[in-house]
Enzyme design. Structure first.
Site, PDB file in Angstrom:
ATOM      1  N   HIS A 123       0.836  -1.211   0.000  1.00  0.00           N
ATOM      2  CA  HIS A 123       0.000   0.000   0.000  1.00  0.00           C
ATOM      3  C   HIS A 123       0.866   1.255   0.000  1.00  0.00           C
ATOM      4  O   HIS A 123       0.655   2.171  -0.809  1.00  0.00           O
ATOM      5  CB  HIS A 123      -0.915  -0.015   1.226  1.00  0.00           C
ATOM      6  CG  HIS A 123      -1.779   1.199   1.353  1.00  0.00           C
ATOM      7  ND1 HIS A 123      -3.143   1.165   1.153  1.00  0.00           N
ATOM      8  CD2 HIS A 123      -1.486   2.492   1.665  1.00  0.00           C
ATOM      9  CE1 HIS A 123      -3.640   2.384   1.321  1.00  0.00           C
ATOM     10  NE2 HIS A 123      -2.653   3.200   1.649  1.00  0.00           N
ATOM     11  N   GLU A 124       1.838   1.317   0.895  1.00  0.00           N
ATOM     12  CA  GLU A 124       2.664   2.521   1.006  1.00  0.00           C
ATOM     13  C   GLU A 124       3.546   2.718  -0.223  1.00  0.00           C
ATOM     14  O   GLU A 124       3.714   3.843  -0.707  1.00  0.00           O
ATOM     15  CB  GLU A 124       3.520   2.461   2.277  1.00  0.00           C
ATOM     16  CG  GLU A 124       2.715   2.394   3.570  1.00  0.00           C
ATOM     17  CD  GLU A 124       1.714   3.528   3.704  1.00  0.00           C
ATOM     18  OE1 GLU A 124       2.019   4.663   3.289  1.00  0.00           O
ATOM     19  OE2 GLU A 124       0.606   3.279   4.217  1.00  0.00           O
TER      20      GLU A 124
ATOM     21  N   HIS B 281       2.027   4.435  -3.151  1.00  0.00           N
ATOM     22  CA  HIS B 281       1.947   5.899  -3.072  1.00  0.00           C
ATOM     23  C   HIS B 281       3.176   6.583  -3.667  1.00  0.00           C
ATOM     24  O   HIS B 281       3.089   7.729  -4.115  1.00  0.00           O
ATOM     25  CB  HIS B 281       1.850   6.336  -1.609  1.00  0.00           C
ATOM     26  CG  HIS B 281       0.490   6.222  -1.009  1.00  0.00           C
ATOM     27  ND1 HIS B 281      -0.641   6.702  -1.623  1.00  0.00           N
ATOM     28  CD2 HIS B 281       0.080   5.714   0.193  1.00  0.00           C
ATOM     29  CE1 HIS B 281      -1.692   6.479  -0.837  1.00  0.00           C
ATOM     30  NE2 HIS B 281      -1.284   5.879   0.250  1.00  0.00           N
TER      31      HIS B 281
ATOM     32  N   ASP C  16      -5.337   8.245  -1.745  1.00  0.00           N
ATOM     33  CA  ASP C  16      -6.251   7.456  -0.913  1.00  0.00           C
ATOM     34  C   ASP C  16      -7.681   7.925  -1.139  1.00  0.00           C
ATOM     35  O   ASP C  16      -8.160   8.854  -0.495  1.00  0.00           O
ATOM     36  CB  ASP C  16      -5.889   7.589   0.568  1.00  0.00           C
ATOM     37  CG  ASP C  16      -4.598   6.881   0.928  1.00  0.00           C
ATOM     38  OD1 ASP C  16      -4.406   5.744   0.464  1.00  0.00           O
ATOM     39  OD2 ASP C  16      -3.784   7.462   1.666  1.00  0.00           O
TER      40      ASP C  16
END
EC number: 3.4.24.39
Length: 356
Positions: A308-309, A312, A323
């Protein structure tokens, strides 16, 4: 700051309930109203009003009411988006504290002020386009179990900014004392922290590698990204391949991974965050309480959060994601454009490609 037009958006509650099957959602005719106005050169005030006939609470994380320097609006100048210099925070929507929610009685309003120059460089001044869109999780009645969500998209507005005054606004993020860029920051990642993160990176590398293969030919791509375009499949696979490569570069990657809150942006309920402009990822205390590996379903584990990170981070693959939504039930309701730019859709797809 001068507004060229009024900015009033009425938000209707979307039929999106996180605790119910997608084909059996509770219906509601209630809604929220948001009004955004200028209170200075680059300062804004947001007012949210409960237009429903019952009490509700909304999650403040990643909204106008988030105290952290999260992305509250999108800003464009001369047809190009102004880079966002704040943070993207990850939370588990099923494990949030009471203080993460703001209650509103019927007809009640709440307001918040923020300065858009704290997270974007507006020193050039002149005319800017401002707009916002997203999803706000809602709790109907008492408790903290999210039951529905507001999907909103504001009208675009034009503002005139005094660049010299905007340049005087201090960045919302403190400076962190860092060594030269390395994949794992050995100043904050020591002992058990380092060992746990190293294992998480291995797990995430496996997730991302399998997701890259599934993106090219798997049968669940439509479920998460709302398209089967070969070109889009190739692009998504390339992002996953870049994430996998980053996970396998513990001493020479494109980002710096911190095991402690060097930018002071953690708070209760936040698991991790990314600062795209600084190519930095930071784990918060709840991260270390996650399971190392989850073998089925979509619950987050340490490797899931890494994917997820890293989704970004534009230093890994451009453009970086944002998000719009969190969790399976929210994310599969996004349209294709939103899904392809939403970090958790990538983490969820990676989990689907790896777990039972």
């Amino acid at each position: 700051m001068r507004f060229s037009s009024s900015f009033l958006s009425v938000l209707a509650l979307a039929s999106q309930a996180l605790a119910f099957p997608l084909n059996d959602l509770p219906t509601t005719d209630s809604g929220l109203e948001v009004k955004l106005t200028s209170v200075g050169n680059t300062r804004m005030k947001a007012v949210l009003t409960n237009t429903a006939d019952h009490d509700l609470s909304f999650l403040k994380f990643n909204t106008f009411f988030d105290d952290a320097p999260t992305q509250k609006v999108r800003i464009a100048k001369d047809g190009s988006l102004v880079p966002f210099n704040g943070i993207h925070r990850y939370y588990n929507i099923d494990d949030l504290p009471q203080e993460a929610f703001i209650p509103l009685a019927p007809g009640e309003s709440v307001e918040a002020e923020f300065d858009i120059a704290e997270t974007s460089d507006l020193s050039a001044g002149g005319s800017y386009k401002i707009f916002a869109s997203g999803v706000i999780p809602i709790v109907a009645g008492p408790g903290i179990k999210v039951t529905s969500a507001v999907s909103f998209s504001t009208d675009e507005m034009t503002v005139d900014v005094d660049g010299a005054e905007a340049a005087q606004v201090q960045s919302a993020l403190p400076e962190a004392t860092l060594d030269k860029r390395t994949r794992i920051d050995r100043n904050t990642c020591t002992g058990n922290y380092y060992n746990a993160l190293a294992r998480a990176l291995q797990t995430a590398a496996g997730y991302a590698s399998r997701a890259a293969q599934a993106a090219q030919a798997g049968n669940r791509f439509q479920e998460f990204f709302k398209t089967t375009s070969p070109q889009v499949r190739q692009n998504v696979a390339a992002r996953f391949s870049a994430i996998a490569q980053e996970c396998r570069s513990p001493s020479g990657g494109r980002t710096t991974y911190h095991c402690q809150d060097v930018y002071r942006a953690c708070q209760q309920g936040i698991i991790a965050y990314t600062i795209p402009a600084r190519s930095a990822v930071v784990n918060c205390p709840p991260y270390w309480r996650l399971p190392a590996v989850v073998n089925q379903g979509f619950a987050p584990d340490m490797g899931y959060v890494v994917v997820h990170e890293f989704a970004h981070a534009p230093s890994i693959f451009r453009p970086g994601t944002v998000d719009h939504a969190y969790g399976y039930a929210q994310c599969v309701r996004l349209n294709s454009q939103q899904a392809l730019s939403n970090a958790d859709n990538y983490a969820l797809f990676a989990a689907a490609a790896s777990r039972r």
